[in-house]
Design a protein around this motif. Structure first.
Motif, PDB file in Angstrom:
ATOM      1  N   ALA A 158      -7.825   3.182 -11.739  1.00  0.00           N
ATOM      2  CA  ALA A 158      -8.750   2.744 -12.779  1.00  0.00           C
ATOM      3  C   ALA A 158      -9.697   1.678 -12.253  1.00  0.00           C
ATOM      4  CB  ALA A 158      -7.965   2.187 -13.970  1.00  0.00           C
ATOM      5  N   ASN A 159     -11.004   1.953 -12.365  1.00  0.00           N
ATOM      6  CA  ASN A 159     -12.039   0.936 -12.088  1.00  0.00           C
ATOM      7  C   ASN A 159     -11.948   0.329 -10.684  1.00  0.00           C
ATOM      8  OD1 ASN A 159     -12.995   1.251 -14.730  1.00  0.00           O
ATOM      9  ND2 ASN A 159     -11.466  -0.217 -15.494  1.00  0.00           N
ATOM     10  N   LEU A 160     -11.618   1.121  -9.717  1.00  0.00           N
ATOM     11  CA  LEU A 160     -11.555   0.649  -8.320  1.00  0.00           C
ATOM     12  C   LEU A 160     -10.621  -0.541  -8.141  1.00  0.00           C
ATOM     13  CD1 LEU A 160     -15.244   0.896  -7.007  1.00  0.00           C
ATOM     14  CD2 LEU A 160     -13.334   2.420  -6.527  1.00  0.00           C
ATOM     15  N   ASP A 161      -9.642  -0.679  -9.030  1.00  0.00           N
ATOM     16  CA  ASP A 161      -8.663  -1.754  -8.887  1.00  0.00           C
ATOM     17  C   ASP A 161      -7.608  -1.329  -7.868  1.00  0.00           C
ATOM     18  OD1 ASP A 161      -7.487  -4.175  -9.289  1.00  0.00           O
ATOM     19  OD2 ASP A 161      -7.279  -3.961 -11.464  1.00  0.00           O
ATOM     20  N   ARG A 162      -6.777  -2.293  -7.434  1.00  0.00           N
ATOM     21  CA  ARG A 162      -5.728  -1.979  -6.451  1.00  0.00           C
ATOM     22  C   ARG A 162      -4.447  -1.508  -7.152  1.00  0.00           C
ATOM     23  NH1 ARG A 162      -5.524  -7.437  -3.189  1.00  0.00           N
ATOM     24  NH2 ARG A 162      -6.061  -8.214  -5.257  1.00  0.00           N
ATOM     25  N   ILE A 163      -4.612  -0.686  -8.159  1.00  0.00           N
ATOM     26  CA  ILE A 163      -3.482  -0.151  -8.917  1.00  0.00           C
ATOM     27  C   ILE A 163      -3.619   1.367  -8.945  1.00  0.00           C
ATOM     28  CG2 ILE A 163      -2.287  -0.126 -11.121  1.00  0.00           C
ATOM     29  CD1 ILE A 163      -3.537  -2.871 -11.699  1.00  0.00           C
ATOM     30  N   LEU A 164      -2.563   2.057  -8.546  1.00  0.00           N
ATOM     31  CA  LEU A 164      -2.573   3.516  -8.537  1.00  0.00           C
ATOM     32  C   LEU A 164      -1.412   4.022  -9.381  1.00  0.00           C
ATOM     33  CD1 LEU A 164      -4.165   5.879  -7.178  1.00  0.00           C
ATOM     34  CD2 LEU A 164      -2.252   6.034  -5.586  1.00  0.00           C
ATOM     35  N   SER A 165      -1.735   4.917 -10.313  1.00  0.00           N
ATOM     36  CA  SER A 165      -0.719   5.513 -11.174  1.00  0.00           C
ATOM     37  C   SER A 165      -0.427   6.936 -10.705  1.00  0.00           C
ATOM     38  CB  SER A 165      -1.202   5.513 -12.625  1.00  0.00           C
ATOM     39  OG  SER A 165      -0.320   6.263 -13.440  1.00  0.00           O
ATOM     40  N   ILE A 166       0.858   7.210 -10.428  1.00  0.00           N
ATOM     41  CA  ILE A 166       1.280   8.559 -10.041  1.00  0.00           C
ATOM     42  C   ILE A 166       1.994   9.164 -11.252  1.00  0.00           C
ATOM     43  CG2 ILE A 166       2.588   9.935  -8.380  1.00  0.00           C
ATOM     44  CD1 ILE A 166       2.553   7.493  -6.508  1.00  0.00           C
ATOM     45  N   LYS A 167       1.341  10.150 -11.887  1.00  0.00           N
ATOM     46  CA  LYS A 167       1.957  10.806 -13.034  1.00  0.00           C
ATOM     47  C   LYS A 167       2.916  11.883 -12.558  1.00  0.00           C
ATOM     48  CE  LYS A 167      -1.372   9.913 -16.695  1.00  0.00           C
ATOM     49  NZ  LYS A 167      -2.224  10.477 -17.759  1.00  0.00           N
ATOM     50  N   ILE A 168       4.128  11.877 -13.133  1.00  0.00           N
ATOM     51  CA  ILE A 168       5.190  12.781 -12.684  1.00  0.00           C
ATOM     52  C   ILE A 168       5.776  13.486 -13.901  1.00  0.00           C
ATOM     53  CG2 ILE A 168       7.435  12.921 -11.530  1.00  0.00           C
ATOM     54  CD1 ILE A 168       6.650  10.221 -10.142  1.00  0.00           C
ATOM     55  N   SER A 169       5.789  14.819 -13.870  1.00  0.00           N
ATOM     56  CA  SER A 169       6.475  15.563 -14.932  1.00  0.00           C
ATOM     57  C   SER A 169       7.965  15.494 -14.642  1.00  0.00           C
ATOM     58  CB  SER A 169       5.991  17.010 -14.984  1.00  0.00           C
ATOM     59  OG  SER A 169       6.184  17.639 -13.731  1.00  0.00           O
ATOM     60  N   GLY A 187       0.823  -1.199   0.000  1.00  0.00           N
ATOM     61  CA  GLY A 187       0.000   0.000   0.000  1.00  0.00           C
ATOM     62  C   GLY A 187       0.857   1.249   0.000  1.00  0.00           C
ATOM     63  N   LEU A 188       0.210   2.390   0.204  1.00  0.00           N
ATOM     64  CA  LEU A 188       0.941   3.652   0.296  1.00  0.00           C
ATOM     65  C   LEU A 188       0.191   4.585   1.233  1.00  0.00           C
ATOM     66  CD1 LEU A 188       0.448   5.790  -2.962  1.00  0.00           C
ATOM     67  CD2 LEU A 188      -1.175   4.089  -2.130  1.00  0.00           C
ATOM     68  N   PHE A 189       0.927   5.486   1.856  1.00  0.00           N
ATOM     69  CA  PHE A 189       0.313   6.444   2.773  1.00  0.00           C
ATOM     70  C   PHE A 189       1.297   7.562   3.078  1.00  0.00           C
ATOM     71  CE2 PHE A 189       1.902   2.784   5.205  1.00  0.00           C
ATOM     72  CZ  PHE A 189       2.846   3.378   6.028  1.00  0.00           C
ATOM     73  N   ILE A 190       0.755   8.669   3.554  1.00  0.00           N
ATOM     74  CA  ILE A 190       1.580   9.799   3.996  1.00  0.00           C
ATOM     75  C   ILE A 190       2.026   9.520   5.422  1.00  0.00           C
ATOM     76  CG2 ILE A 190       1.581  12.271   4.509  1.00  0.00           C
ATOM     77  CD1 ILE A 190      -0.663  12.536   2.365  1.00  0.00           C
ATOM     78  N   THR A 191       3.305   9.768   5.707  1.00  0.00           N
ATOM     79  CA  THR A 191       3.838   9.495   7.039  1.00  0.00           C
ATOM     80  C   THR A 191       4.696  10.648   7.538  1.00  0.00           C
ATOM     81  OG1 THR A 191       5.180   7.964   8.353  1.00  0.00           O
ATOM     82  CG2 THR A 191       5.856   8.301   6.074  1.00  0.00           C
ATOM     83  N   ASP A 192       4.754  10.788   8.871  1.00  0.00           N
ATOM     84  CA  ASP A 192       5.633  11.786   9.495  1.00  0.00           C
ATOM     85  C   ASP A 192       6.835  11.133  10.160  1.00  0.00           C
ATOM     86  OD1 ASP A 192       4.048  13.988   8.853  1.00  0.00           O
ATOM     87  OD2 ASP A 192       2.727  13.630  10.571  1.00  0.00           O
ATOM     88  N   LYS A 193       6.868   9.804  10.138  1.00  0.00           N
ATOM     89  CA  LYS A 193       7.898   9.088  10.888  1.00  0.00           C
ATOM     90  C   LYS A 193       9.260   9.182  10.219  1.00  0.00           C
ATOM     91  CE  LYS A 193       4.917   5.831  13.298  1.00  0.00           C
ATOM     92  NZ  LYS A 193       4.609   4.407  13.557  1.00  0.00           N
ATOM     93  N   GLY A 210       1.901   1.833  -8.670  1.00  0.00           N
ATOM     94  CA  GLY A 210       1.868   0.936  -7.521  1.00  0.00           C
ATOM     95  C   GLY A 210       0.804  -0.128  -7.716  1.00  0.00           C
ATOM     96  N   GLU A 211       1.232  -1.371  -7.792  1.00  0.00           N
ATOM     97  CA  GLU A 211       0.287  -2.496  -7.877  1.00  0.00           C
ATOM     98  C   GLU A 211       0.269  -3.153  -6.494  1.00  0.00           C
ATOM     99  OE1 GLU A 211       1.599  -5.044 -11.034  1.00  0.00           O
ATOM    100  OE2 GLU A 211       1.138  -3.582 -12.609  1.00  0.00           O
ATOM    101  N   PHE A 212      -0.792  -2.908  -5.735  1.00  0.00           N
ATOM    102  CA  PHE A 212      -0.846  -3.335  -4.337  1.00  0.00           C
ATOM    103  C   PHE A 212      -1.766  -4.547  -4.219  1.00  0.00           C
ATOM    104  CE2 PHE A 212      -0.288   1.364  -4.408  1.00  0.00           C
ATOM    105  CZ  PHE A 212       1.057   1.373  -4.062  1.00  0.00           C
ATOM    106  N   MET A 213      -1.233  -5.702  -4.603  1.00  0.00           N
ATOM    107  CA  MET A 213      -2.049  -6.913  -4.721  1.00  0.00           C
ATOM    108  C   MET A 213      -1.410  -8.083  -3.977  1.00  0.00           C
ATOM    109  SD  MET A 213      -3.191  -6.485  -8.726  1.00  0.00           S
ATOM    110  CE  MET A 213      -1.507  -6.395  -9.291  1.00  0.00           C
TER     111      MET A 213
END
Length: 591
Positions: A94-105, A58-64, A120-123
């Motif tokens: 896309a389509n509530l799948d466990r895949i998140l694409s982070i587009k970066i310039s 998975g992924l998340f914002i952290t302060d640690k 990120g493929e979180f499967m």
């Protein structure tokens, strides 16, 4: 747990709100399957943690604070080269799948270059983090945190230079309006004979894990294990209404973030569905303001559990291996002892030869002589060394006897030491079983290192060891009862903490904890409770009528050179108890 497409949708909403247009200042790789992006926004810096670990994907914002290796791995170096200095354009699921694409310039881009994508493929065990780039009509893989050659996955290869191919679509439906949901559920209930409701929902809808499907079922007032074909029309209508409401929540970004903690204090799961709040009769439900805070907390729990399981498994394997070695050593000693026990025959043969010395011929290989030492016995055939004189043959038998006698004493001592080592290792295995947490196991590992069973690394030697206190109970009569949680604590309890008027208890003839009662003559109820604790924290936990010895602390002593937790005692009496768990829970445990 439930890191499913629904929860990723909630995370994508949070990440879009906070991190779009953030500049990527630095990339770190603190673990083999972990990445951290240090991001800068105008008024605040963020750390985005991404993990492809099977149990913590998975992924998340952290302060640690993140501890990083001195030498960055190759994937980290690739990311630093390609995306450091770039900006995040979007987060797309896309389509509530466990895949998140982070587009970066890319760094230095003026908007003309095709953006890079960190996918990120979180499967679960198939999780991965992949950096890709558009090249004409294709999407090329620049690198991935886990390389997957075609030999491992015939459907798609995840190797640098290969074309990126997303996982195959499953052909599921996204939650929608009531009419569509009702039609889908009704049709499914007619064609699926044995599918349970929770499994049917997973089969039908994208983004639902079994855990989320269970929550929806319960919120609709339906047993999740009910067969789909047995649903009543009113129940189908209730499920359709819930799915329609969930669809609206997704569109509006309305979420309720809940952590579910079981009776043992372990994180059992998490959810972004409001229905999880209805599980308060089964779990302690903690609510969070953000999905990142919730996921970080859950994964911290899971990481602690994994560390505990890993160290526990290592220590158990180590002790089991050492026990096998000691068992082999014991068998060898017993074989030698059996041989030494036959030394008395050499003495008798020596005496017979001595008594008949005049009858023995020089150079004879054997001689048969009468045995005067055992009345009515037959003549004895005695083998001789032809190169020795008759007198020397006599001395030979006497020397062998004396040597075997000395060996027997040494072997008996070694057998005692081997038995003590066996009991010690069994007691360590018991301490591992009863360890309440990771810190307990660290103490046990330190003890094994001191006993030379474990070679500590430089880090472990300098690592600050936790100070663990013995368990402290209060009897029904208000008298403190102390229980050692490992051999070091057993020594501390018996040799230092116990006052001169204390009573000492231990399960008879089996490994177990030392138990101290802060009274020399406790009431019968307190003695019974202390005996229950001694039996429960022993190898006899699952047995009935476990014998427990008790004696005054003055009768307990530690032999010189004995291992941790090993003592001898005298003047004991014995009581028999059955240590049922509910009886232990009835005794007041003090914090």
């Amino acid at each position: 747990m439930a890191f499913d497409g629904l929860f990723l949708a909630a995370l994508a909403t949070e990440l879009t709100d906070k991190l779009v247009n953030a500049r990527i200042e630095k990339v770190f790789q603190p673990g083999r399957k972990k990445i951290v992006l240090l991001l800068r926004q105008p008024k605040k810096n963020y750390k985005l943690f991404l993990s492809a670990e099977p149990r913590r994907a998975g992924l998340f914002i952290t302060d640690k604070e993140i501890i990083n290796p001195k030498v960055p791995p190759s994937f980290c170096m690739l990311l630093r080269k390609q995306i450091e200095g770039g900006r995040i354009e979007s987060f797309t699921q896309a389509n509530l799948d466990r895949i998140l694409s982070i587009k970066i310039s890319p760094p230095g881009s003026i908007g003309l270059d095709d953006p890079l994508e960190l996918i990120g493929e979180f499967m679960g065990k198939h999780s991965n983090i992949i950096l890709v780039k558009k090249e004409k009509a294709d999407t090329a893989i620049l690198g991935s945190i886990i390389h997957v050659p075609v030999e491992k996955n015939r459907f798609r290869s995840l190797m640098p230079g290969e074309r990126y191919c997303p996982p195959p679509e499953q052909g599921k439906n996204s939650p929608g309006d009531y009419t569509a949901m009702h039609a889908l559920l009704t049709a499914y209930s007619r064609r699926e004979e044995n599918a349970a409701v929770k499994q049917g929902l997973v089969n039908l809808f994208q983004g639902l894990s079994t855990f989320s499907a269970t929550i929806l079922s319960l919120e609709a007032g339906i047993n999740p294990d009910t067969r789909f074909k047995d649903l009543l029309p009113a129940e189908i209508a209730a499920l359709a209404a819930l799915l329609a409401a969930t669809s609206e929540d997704i569109e509006e970004g309305r979420w309720t973030f809940s952590l579910l903690v079981n009776a043992e204090g372990k994180a059992a799961g998490f959810s972004c569905l409001k229905g999880a709040q209805n599980l308060k009769n089964l779990f302690t439900v903690k609510t969070y303001d953000s999905p990142s805070a919730l996921l970080e907390t859950f994964y911290a729990h899971r990481e602690e559990e994994d560390k505990l399981a890993e160290l526990s498994s290592y220590l158990k394997t180590l002790c089991a291996r050492e026990l096998k070695k000691v068992e082999k050593k014991r068998e060898a000693i017993e074989t030698e002892l059996a041989a030494a026990a036959r030394a008395a025959e050499d003495k008798i043969k020596g005496e017979i030869l001595k008594a008949h010395l005049h009858q023995i011929k020089e150079g004879a290989a054997s001689v048969t002589l009468a045995n005067y030492f055992e009345a009515g016995s037959d003549p004895v055939l005695i083998e001789l060394d032809p190169s020795l004189t008759p007198s020397q043959n006599v001395q030979k038998y006497f020397k062998r006897y004396k040597k075997a006698l000395a060996a027997e004493k040494q072997l008996s001592k070694r057998l005692e030491e081997t038995h003590a080592e066996q009991e010690y290792l069994k007691s360590v295995l018991l301490s591992i079983r009863d360890a309440a947490g990771y810190e307990d196991l660290l103490v046990i590992r330190k003890e094994l290192a001191e006993e030379k069973y474990v070679k500590e690394s430089g880090t472990a030697k300098t690592e600050k060891q936790p100070k663990m206190k013995p368990l402290r109970y209060l009897s029904a009569d208000g008298i403190p009862i102390f229980v050692g949680r490992n051999n070091k604590q057993n020594d501390y309890l018996t040799l230092k903490l116990a006052g001169k008027n204390s009573l000492w208890l231990h399960a008879k003839d089996i490994p177990g904890s030392h138990v101290i009662v802060a009274s020399s003559s406790p009431p019968e109820k307190t003695l019974y409770e202390a005996a229950l604790l001694a039996a429960y924290y022993s190898r006899g936990r699952d047995s009935a009528n476990v014998p427990v010895d008790y004696t005054a602390i003055k009768n307990v002593r530690k032999p010189k050179g004995a291992k941790a937790g090993m003592v001898i005692y005298s003047g004991q009496k014995t009581v028999y108890v059955t240590p049922a768990k509910e009886k232990i829970e009835a005794i007041s445990l003090q914090e």
